[in-house]
Design an enzyme around this catalytic site. Structure first.
Site, PDB file in Angstrom:
ATOM      1  N   ASP A   9       0.866  -1.177   0.000  1.00 26.77           N
ATOM      2  CA  ASP A   9       0.000   0.000   0.000  1.00 26.77           C
ATOM      3  C   ASP A   9       0.905   1.230   0.000  1.00 26.77           C
ATOM      4  O   ASP A   9       1.669   1.433   0.942  1.00 26.77           O
ATOM      5  CB  ASP A   9      -0.880  -0.046   1.269  1.00 26.77           C
ATOM      6  CG  ASP A   9      -1.884   1.099   1.299  1.00 26.77           C
ATOM      7  OD1 ASP A   9      -1.783   2.003   0.447  1.00 26.77           O
ATOM      8  OD2 ASP A   9      -2.759   1.075   2.184  1.00 26.77           O
ATOM      9  N   ASP A 105      -3.068   2.595  -5.870  1.00 26.02           N
ATOM     10  CA  ASP A 105      -1.993   2.607  -4.887  1.00 26.02           C
ATOM     11  C   ASP A 105      -1.813   1.295  -4.127  1.00 26.02           C
ATOM     12  O   ASP A 105      -0.955   1.187  -3.281  1.00 26.02           O
ATOM     13  CB  ASP A 105      -2.213   3.759  -3.892  1.00 26.02           C
ATOM     14  CG  ASP A 105      -3.597   3.717  -3.274  1.00 26.02           C
ATOM     15  OD1 ASP A 105      -4.459   3.001  -3.813  1.00 26.02           O
ATOM     16  OD2 ASP A 105      -3.818   4.383  -2.248  1.00 26.02           O
ATOM     17  N   GLU A 106      -2.659   0.315  -4.415  1.00 28.82           N
ATOM     18  CA  GLU A 106      -2.523  -0.940  -3.679  1.00 28.82           C
ATOM     19  C   GLU A 106      -2.380  -2.100  -4.650  1.00 28.82           C
ATOM     20  O   GLU A 106      -2.863  -2.041  -5.779  1.00 28.82           O
ATOM     21  CB  GLU A 106      -3.777  -1.190  -2.814  1.00 28.82           C
ATOM     22  CG  GLU A 106      -4.001  -0.130  -1.752  1.00 28.82           C
ATOM     23  CD  GLU A 106      -5.243  -0.403  -0.922  1.00 28.82           C
ATOM     24  OE1 GLU A 106      -5.617  -1.592  -0.794  1.00 28.82           O
ATOM     25  OE2 GLU A 106      -5.837   0.552  -0.422  1.00 28.82           O
TER      26      GLU A 106
END
Lengths: 419, 379
Positions: A9, A105-106
């Site tokens: 993350d 973003d993950e």
């Protein structure tokens, strides 16, 4: 053998990338927010200084400013975030080909098969964090575990720039004391239902009987129970394996409230053009059209209708959307945002039963015209060709939903199915 | 009320009307059958759900005491049809509000609705009347009704159009926009002015259950909202579908490029075989592709899932333009061929280009036309 799964993350992703490019604001509270002028003014992301003042993602900008008058608000720059997202993915790809992105973003990584080459999961996690920091200038939190759910929980536990390991030995100590709301898919309403039967922590979910949870929450109850016990066995998708597209839609919060049917007509045409162009990009036609309306008081409603023929022609989609709108909206309030979605997709190569009362040759011409417009726009820009109907209003004309909104929601379960 | 009737006569009457009663519970009396007897007109049974209404009557009853009762249509019909074939006696008991049914040494009773208000069928003020032989009406509906859409956002496509011209021409037309079935007939009488009305598919199916092959005349009366089909002892009233039927004459092509004559049985068999191919992709549409070249007709059906069928049609006669490929929905095509199988050994297929509508006809009968629109394929 247990799998080794990482969940990475990128910390405060949008805000971190912005700070990277603007040294002058690095030591200030920063938030990425929608365009205040165009009214999609909510906080999309913030850095740690901003977080400390109590600002929350999703908050309206003026509320955030009240909490922190010194807050620096920067507009989002999605192409830049996409580039960074791809840079991170390139780093992951050095360790495994099983990478499943979850938003920009993950991402989940299955490194089970890579451990003999690179060392333990923890070692790989630390190496990835180091490389992200050194090569990209942002930080990441990584969770290491034996299933996707715990890996994701792990990455949320320590921030920023940290590795958290959750094993079959320690999960009862690490995961179970956490509040139920930390579990994927426990949202506000599920949390309330759980609390009403005395289930507060993840451990309470794990220890409850699955049959009881099913009774209270339906089939999700059992899913949550297996999540809480670490029985999640959903695989990490392979890189490049994209989820099956179910529908294609665009929505927009308009620069000003829409008051008349003529306004709505314009917006529906703008959105339908984008939906039709994206359908063509992906080689689809849609058979149903859905509309979604949110009025000034944020009251929302949706309705849908079936097209006579599968179509990727913007005027057909727009006229259908307008017909649905006229049949369903009573104009009690001005409208703040509108969405159009094409569903029930078929591939564009499917056979189409021609209608006796339509002129199919005219439809073919229309399709060719729109394909030509697509190529004109890709060469000379979106605004190089416009519908005459849009010339009536400069504010509305400036909208380009196709290029401005390319973030697709991602579901944890592929094809909308439960495991 | 007290009367006697043969069980099989009563059962055949209830069998005709019970389906007109409502199967929804919104208005309880609409789920009923209204039985009325009087010495002059005998027994009359009425059922309606306000969309459709039916009334049948029979004279072969012995009426001891006139009167009327309302009973649940389904219960009554199921009970009567299961009784032994014998003369049965029905008596209404005012005090208990029960209809006693006496058959031989056994009895039963059926609950009735008390103090009901049963709606009248709105059959007053119907002036426009046309008369056609039963057999013709049967043929007209049988050959057209299937082509109407089961559901369509334009209501008119779920119905069957009766287009009556003042010169006595009657045209019965149904279309779901993908195919169109057209039947024409010249009536013996003329009417005052051109009129059109559209009946629901359900109405057509109910009338078809009643019609036989005789030349006995069947009368049709109608006004703006309703139509009544009737003959001695039978009446069916139906709501009409509102709306303007599109100008169907315009979409019936006038000229064709290719004319193909085939044996009906040969084509039927090929299509039945092609129908075993499952439809691929999400549309699940089964289709065939016709290739006309070198005085030969090839019919091809392909399915990614199952396989392929490639037929060279024997005994075929082709005139006009060759070298073309055209695709059709297998089931729509087969519907037409099944109609032709009942009347003709040969079938004529007329094409008007790859995207233009085709016509299927019995070469010896111009009264019935089936228009079929091709599929647009990507290859």
């Amino acid at each position: 053998m247990d799998r080794v799964i990482l969940h990475s993350d990128l910390n405060n992703f949008y805000a971190s990338v912005e700070c990277l490019y603007r040294p002058e604001i690095r030591d200030k509270p920063v938030a990425v927010g929608g365009d205040q002028e165009a009214r999609h003014g909510i906080i999309l992301a913030k850095n740690y200084l901003a977080k400390a003042t109590g600002i929350q993602t999703g908050e309206v900008i003026w509320q955030a400013k009240r909490k922190c008058p010194a807050l620096v608000i920067v507009p989002p720059n999605y192409p830049l975030y996409m580039r960074y997202s791809h840079l991170a993915r390139d780093i992951y790809a050095d360790y495994t080909d099983q990478i499943e992105p979850f938003g920009l973003d993950e991402a989940w990584l299955d490194v089970t098969g890579s451990c003999p080459l690179f060392g333990t999961g923890t070692h790989i996690a630390d190496e990835i964090r180091e490389r992200i920091k050194a090569e990209m200038g942002v930080t990441a939190s990584v969770g290491v575990s034996y299933n996707k759910i715990f890996a994701k929980l792990g990455s949320d536990l320590k921030k920023p720039d940290a590795t958290t390991v959750i094993t079959p030995e320690n999960y009862k100590h690490v995961v179970w004391p956490l509040p139920a709301g930390d579990l994927l898919y426990v949202g506000r309403s599920t949390n309330k239902k759980l609390a009403s039967c005395g289930i507060i922590g993840i451990g309470d979910i794990a220890k409850a009987s699955p049959a009881y949870l099913r009774l209270r929450l339906g089939k999700w109850g059992e899913v949550l129970w297996s999540f809480a016990n670490g029985y999640d066995s959903s695989p990490v998708a392979r890189a490049g394996e994209e989820s099956v597209i179910k529908s294609i839609g665009n929505s927009i919060t308009t620069p000003r409230d829409l008051e008349t049917e003529e306004d709505v007509r314009m917006i529906l045409y703008i959105l339908s053009e984008s939906v039709a162009a994206r359908l063509r990009d992906h080689g689809f036609k849609c058979r149903t059209v859905h509309i979604h309306i949110r009025d000034k008081d944020l009251f929302t409603f949706g309705a849908q209708g079936k097209l006579a023929q599968p179509s990727a022609i913007s005027s057909e989609i727009a006229e259908k959307a307008l017909a649905i709108f006229q049949a369903n909206y009573t104009w009690e309030k001005p409208i703040r945002s509108i969405g159009v979605r094409g569903g029930d997709l078929v591939t564009a190569a499917s056979n189409i039963q021609i209608s006796l009362f339509d002129d199919e040759n005219r439809r073919i011409k229309q399709e060719n015209l729109e394909v030509t417009l697509d190529s004109l726009r890709s060469r000379f820009g979106h605004h190089s060709v416009q519908r005459a109907i849009l010339l009536q209003d400069n504010d509305l004309m400036s909208i380009n939903p196709k290029d401005d909104h390319v973030i697709h929601p991602i579901a944890y379960f592929k094809e909308g199915r439960l495991p | 009320m007290n009367f006697s009737i043969e069980q099989k006569d009563l059962a055949s009457l209830t069998n005709l009307v019970y389906r007109a009663a409502s199967n929804k519970n919104a208005i309880p009396v609409l789920a009923g059958l209204l039985l009325s007897v009087d010495p002059e007109s005998g027994l009359t049974i009425t059922a309606t759900d306000m969309e459709i209404g039916m009334r049948v009557s029979a004279k072969n009853v012995d009426v001891t005491e006139p009167g009327s009762v309302l009973v649940n249509a389904l219960y009554f019909h199921n009970f009567i049809k299961s009784l032994p074939a014998m003369r049965i006696n029905l008596q209404y008991d005012k005090e208990t509000a029960k209809l006693n049914v006496i058959y031989g040494r056994s009895t039963g009773f059926i609950n009735t609705y008390r103090d009901f208000e049963y709606p009248n069928l709105p059959i007053d003020k119907m002036e426009d009347r046309i008369t056609i032989p039963q057999a013709v009406l049967k043929e007209a509906l049988k050959k057209t009704a299937f082509a109407a859409a089961v559901t369509h956002f334009r209501q008119v496509f779920t119905g069957i159009l009766f287009d009556v011209k003042s010169n006595g021409e009657l045209k019965v037309v149904a279309s779901d926009t993908h195919r169109l079935a057209y039947f024409s007939y010249e009536m013996e009488q003329a009417i005052s002015e051109d009129t059109k009305f559209i009946i629901p598919q359900r109405t057509a199916n109910e009338i078809l259950r009643v019609l036989d092959e005789s030349d006995e005349p069947f009368k049709i009366a109608f006004n703006e909202n309703n139509v009544v089909f009737y003959r001695e002892g039978f009446l069916l009233m139906s709501r009409l579908i509102e709306g303007q039927y599109p100008v169907y004459e315009q979409v019936i092509p006038q000229s064709f490029s290719t004319f193909i004559n085939i044996k009906t049985s040969t084509l039927g068999e090929i299509l039945e075989r092609a129908r075993t191919m499952p439809g691929d992709d999400s549309l699940k549409m089964q289709y065939i592709q016709l290739t006309v070249a070198n005085n030969e007709l090839r019919i091809n059906a392909y399915s990614e899932l199952m396989g392929e069928l490639d037929e060279r049609v024997e005994e075929v006669d082709i005139e006009g333009e060759q070298d073309q490929k055209i695709s059709f929905n297998t089931n729509y095509f087969l519907d037409a061929v099944r109609v032709m199988q009942t009347e003709s050994e040969d079938i004529q297929l007329k094409l008007s280009g790859t995207l233009g509508p085709a016509m299927i006809q019995n070469p010896a009968n111009e009264k019935y036309i089936y228009i079929l629109v091709p599929l647009r394929t990507s290859n």
